[in-house]
Design a protein around this motif. Sequence first.
Motif, PDB file in Angstrom:
ATOM      1  N   ASP A 134      11.877  -6.046   8.624  1.00  0.00           N
ATOM      2  CA  ASP A 134      12.847  -7.147   8.560  1.00  0.00           C
ATOM      3  C   ASP A 134      13.715  -7.201   9.813  1.00  0.00           C
ATOM      4  OD1 ASP A 134      11.871  -7.820   6.084  1.00  0.00           O
ATOM      5  OD2 ASP A 134      13.433  -6.750   4.962  1.00  0.00           O
ATOM      6  N   GLU A 135      13.997  -6.048  10.387  1.00  0.00           N
ATOM      7  CA  GLU A 135      14.874  -5.987  11.563  1.00  0.00           C
ATOM      8  C   GLU A 135      14.102  -5.989  12.877  1.00  0.00           C
ATOM      9  OE1 GLU A 135      17.295  -2.546  11.058  1.00  0.00           O
ATOM     10  OE2 GLU A 135      18.506  -3.431   9.421  1.00  0.00           O
ATOM     11  N   PHE A 136      12.776  -6.089  12.806  1.00  0.00           N
ATOM     12  CA  PHE A 136      11.929  -6.078  14.011  1.00  0.00           C
ATOM     13  C   PHE A 136      12.216  -4.847  14.874  1.00  0.00           C
ATOM     14  CE2 PHE A 136      12.219 -10.431  12.641  1.00  0.00           C
ATOM     15  CZ  PHE A 136      10.937 -10.938  12.827  1.00  0.00           C
ATOM     16  N   SER A 137      12.395  -3.718  14.212  1.00  0.00           N
ATOM     17  CA  SER A 137      12.713  -2.488  14.942  1.00  0.00           C
ATOM     18  C   SER A 137      11.470  -1.800  15.489  1.00  0.00           C
ATOM     19  CB  SER A 137      13.484  -1.519  14.037  1.00  0.00           C
ATOM     20  OG  SER A 137      14.734  -2.065  13.684  1.00  0.00           O
ATOM     21  N   GLY A 138      10.348  -1.971  14.810  1.00  0.00           N
ATOM     22  CA  GLY A 138       9.137  -1.286  15.243  1.00  0.00           C
ATOM     23  C   GLY A 138       9.114   0.139  14.741  1.00  0.00           C
ATOM     24  N   GLY A 139       7.923   0.638  14.472  1.00  0.00           N
ATOM     25  CA  GLY A 139       7.797   2.015  13.997  1.00  0.00           C
ATOM     26  C   GLY A 139       6.348   2.436  13.885  1.00  0.00           C
ATOM     27  N   LEU A 140       6.148   3.747  13.888  1.00  0.00           N
ATOM     28  CA  LEU A 140       4.808   4.336  13.782  1.00  0.00           C
ATOM     29  C   LEU A 140       4.937   5.576  12.906  1.00  0.00           C
ATOM     30  CD1 LEU A 140       1.936   3.864  14.883  1.00  0.00           C
ATOM     31  CD2 LEU A 140       2.509   5.305  16.821  1.00  0.00           C
ATOM     32  N   ILE A 141       4.419   5.487  11.669  1.00  0.00           N
ATOM     33  CA  ILE A 141       4.591   6.546  10.685  1.00  0.00           C
ATOM     34  C   ILE A 141       3.228   7.098  10.296  1.00  0.00           C
ATOM     35  CG2 ILE A 141       5.505   7.136   8.416  1.00  0.00           C
ATOM     36  CD1 ILE A 141       7.397   4.743   8.666  1.00  0.00           C
ATOM     37  N   VAL A 142       3.041   8.402  10.493  1.00  0.00           N
ATOM     38  CA  VAL A 142       1.784   9.077  10.168  1.00  0.00           C
ATOM     39  C   VAL A 142       1.968   9.849   8.871  1.00  0.00           C
ATOM     40  CG1 VAL A 142       0.058  10.757  10.932  1.00  0.00           C
ATOM     41  CG2 VAL A 142       1.211   9.292  12.613  1.00  0.00           C
ATOM     42  N   VAL A 143       1.138   9.534   7.876  1.00  0.00           N
ATOM     43  CA  VAL A 143       1.208  10.197   6.580  1.00  0.00           C
ATOM     44  C   VAL A 143       0.009  11.142   6.465  1.00  0.00           C
ATOM     45  CG1 VAL A 143       1.337   9.887   4.090  1.00  0.00           C
ATOM     46  CG2 VAL A 143       2.302   8.138   5.620  1.00  0.00           C
ATOM     47  N   GLN A 144       0.268  12.433   6.430  1.00  0.00           N
ATOM     48  CA  GLN A 144      -0.801  13.422   6.368  1.00  0.00           C
ATOM     49  C   GLN A 144      -1.540  13.359   5.036  1.00  0.00           C
ATOM     50  OE1 GLN A 144       0.464  17.521   6.485  1.00  0.00           O
ATOM     51  NE2 GLN A 144      -1.488  18.239   7.265  1.00  0.00           N
ATOM     52  N   LYS A 145      -2.866  13.559   5.118  1.00  0.00           N
ATOM     53  CA  LYS A 145      -3.678  13.646   3.912  1.00  0.00           C
ATOM     54  C   LYS A 145      -4.195  15.073   3.760  1.00  0.00           C
ATOM     55  CE  LYS A 145      -7.403  11.393   1.366  1.00  0.00           C
ATOM     56  NZ  LYS A 145      -8.472  10.357   1.366  1.00  0.00           N
ATOM     57  N   ASN A 146      -5.278  15.436   4.461  1.00  0.00           N
ATOM     58  CA  ASN A 146      -5.822  16.792   4.404  1.00  0.00           C
ATOM     59  C   ASN A 146      -5.818  17.494   5.759  1.00  0.00           C
ATOM     60  OD1 ASN A 146      -6.428  16.822   1.619  1.00  0.00           O
ATOM     61  ND2 ASN A 146      -8.314  15.692   1.959  1.00  0.00           N
ATOM     62  N   SER A 220      -6.160   7.523  13.227  1.00  0.00           N
ATOM     63  CA  SER A 220      -6.988   7.462  12.022  1.00  0.00           C
ATOM     64  C   SER A 220      -8.458   7.742  12.329  1.00  0.00           C
ATOM     65  CB  SER A 220      -6.848   6.092  11.352  1.00  0.00           C
ATOM     66  OG  SER A 220      -7.447   5.072  12.122  1.00  0.00           O
ATOM     67  N   GLU A 221      -8.871   7.574  13.584  1.00  0.00           N
ATOM     68  CA  GLU A 221     -10.220   7.952  13.984  1.00  0.00           C
ATOM     69  C   GLU A 221     -10.339   9.468  14.128  1.00  0.00           C
ATOM     70  OE1 GLU A 221     -11.600   4.059  16.665  1.00  0.00           O
ATOM     71  OE2 GLU A 221     -10.692   5.812  17.625  1.00  0.00           O
ATOM     72  N   ALA A 222      -9.288  10.082  14.678  1.00  0.00           N
ATOM     73  CA  ALA A 222      -9.323  11.515  14.958  1.00  0.00           C
ATOM     74  C   ALA A 222      -9.028  12.366  13.733  1.00  0.00           C
ATOM     75  CB  ALA A 222      -8.321  11.855  16.072  1.00  0.00           C
ATOM     76  N   THR A 223      -8.294  11.822  12.747  1.00  0.00           N
ATOM     77  CA  THR A 223      -7.914  12.584  11.558  1.00  0.00           C
ATOM     78  C   THR A 223      -8.066  11.687  10.328  1.00  0.00           C
ATOM     79  OG1 THR A 223      -5.570  11.948  11.503  1.00  0.00           O
ATOM     80  CG2 THR A 223      -6.177  13.745  12.992  1.00  0.00           C
ATOM     81  N   ASP A 224      -7.811  12.269   9.154  1.00  0.00           N
ATOM     82  CA  ASP A 224      -7.866  11.463   7.925  1.00  0.00           C
ATOM     83  C   ASP A 224      -6.482  10.975   7.512  1.00  0.00           C
ATOM     84  OD1 ASP A 224      -6.654  13.753   7.020  1.00  0.00           O
ATOM     85  OD2 ASP A 224      -8.027  14.103   5.355  1.00  0.00           O
ATOM     86  N   ALA A 225      -5.504  11.041   8.413  1.00  0.00           N
ATOM     87  CA  ALA A 225      -4.156  10.581   8.103  1.00  0.00           C
ATOM     88  C   ALA A 225      -4.126   9.061   7.952  1.00  0.00           C
ATOM     89  CB  ALA A 225      -3.188  11.019   9.204  1.00  0.00           C
ATOM     90  N   ALA A 226      -3.151   8.586   7.174  1.00  0.00           N
ATOM     91  CA  ALA A 226      -2.880   7.161   7.081  1.00  0.00           C
ATOM     92  C   ALA A 226      -1.717   6.845   8.017  1.00  0.00           C
ATOM     93  CB  ALA A 226      -2.528   6.769   5.642  1.00  0.00           C
ATOM     94  N   VAL A 227      -1.854   5.804   8.813  1.00  0.00           N
ATOM     95  CA  VAL A 227      -0.854   5.489   9.833  1.00  0.00           C
ATOM     96  C   VAL A 227      -0.293   4.088   9.579  1.00  0.00           C
ATOM     97  CG1 VAL A 227      -0.353   5.384  12.291  1.00  0.00           C
ATOM     98  CG2 VAL A 227      -2.171   6.894  11.455  1.00  0.00           C
ATOM     99  N   ILE A 228       1.014   4.032   9.363  1.00  0.00           N
ATOM    100  CA  ILE A 228       1.712   2.760   9.164  1.00  0.00           C
ATOM    101  C   ILE A 228       2.252   2.291  10.508  1.00  0.00           C
ATOM    102  CG2 ILE A 228       3.585   1.584   7.955  1.00  0.00           C
ATOM    103  CD1 ILE A 228       3.444   3.843   5.859  1.00  0.00           C
ATOM    104  N   VAL A 229       1.953   1.040  10.847  1.00  0.00           N
ATOM    105  CA  VAL A 229       2.404   0.469  12.116  1.00  0.00           C
ATOM    106  C   VAL A 229       3.282  -0.739  11.826  1.00  0.00           C
ATOM    107  CG1 VAL A 229       1.703  -0.474  14.344  1.00  0.00           C
ATOM    108  CG2 VAL A 229       0.245   1.210  13.195  1.00  0.00           C
ATOM    109  N   ILE A 230       4.517  -0.716  12.344  1.00  0.00           N
ATOM    110  CA  ILE A 230       5.418  -1.861  12.224  1.00  0.00           C
ATOM    111  C   ILE A 230       5.605  -2.454  13.607  1.00  0.00           C
ATOM    112  CG2 ILE A 230       7.674  -2.683  11.468  1.00  0.00           C
ATOM    113  CD1 ILE A 230       6.771   0.723  10.299  1.00  0.00           C
ATOM    114  N   SER A 231       5.221  -3.709  13.760  1.00  0.00           N
ATOM    115  CA  SER A 231       5.288  -4.357  15.059  1.00  0.00           C
ATOM    116  C   SER A 231       6.729  -4.691  15.422  1.00  0.00           C
ATOM    117  CB  SER A 231       4.444  -5.633  15.053  1.00  0.00           C
ATOM    118  OG  SER A 231       4.633  -6.360  16.244  1.00  0.00           O
TER     119      SER A 231
END
Length: 273
Positions: A134-146, A220-231
């Motif tokens: 909402d604030e157009f701040s941008g962000g990159l969040i990596v959520v570990q899986k295994n 996400s290619e190199a690991t099985d993590a899920a990556v959230i990208v906020i533009s």
Amino acid sequence: MFLLRLGFLEIGWLDILDVALVAVLLYQIYNLVRGSIASRVFVGYLLVYLVYLVVKALRLNLLTTILEYFISVGALALIIIFQHEIRRFLLLIGKSTNAVNNRFIRRWLLRQTVADEPVLLLKPILDATKVLADEFSGGLIVVQKNDDLEKYAQSGEPINADLSKALLLAIFGQYSPLHDGAVILSGGRIRAARCILPVSDDADIPAALGFRHRAGIGMSEATDAAVIVISEETGRISLATDGEMALNLNISELENRLQVYLKQPSNRPVRSV
């Protein structure tokens, strides 16, 4: 035992199995290179090989010799040209050989002790993502899986704090020194911030997607993590998993995709990176 005899040709069960396996392999290769520049290179190489077979049958010795030299180095040339596709193919194979890392097999068949996986709370992540969008701040969040993300966590600043919406917003704040780079989340905690992620070199990624999106896909290619990208430019939310990116998600879609992906068994071997 032969099933069919056509003149001098005898066809058995192993021949049918051989042809079927080759067909599956070619189909997988076709899916990997389909629609890319690599597919044109592959077709061109096949045409050259067909020309080689023709000139060899016609006994055009000089041209045959020249093409033989070309074909002899063809394997090395293909490895160089198709290095990205080969990596994707090997990852595809790795996804199908995860038996040893299956929790049931490790616990009951191999008699190994498997600790319960920590539950990652999604609400702080989703709330922070919505505010950042909402604030157009941008962000990159990596959520570990295994997969172990220690290598990438070491590239940033260690945090090792409980996961919370307020802390995520503080990290990605406009004047925060930790704003650039990615945040890595593991087991309900913020492991590190300002982390450097591998950038995908996939030529098929649209030019409209910026560095954050390429870094998300690369991770996400190199690991099985899920990556959230906020533009930062558009405020749109995207999610990268298994080398693929879902664009323009709302919070409900992001929540559903995260829940499904993080709960489903991993399709790739657990890796230490």
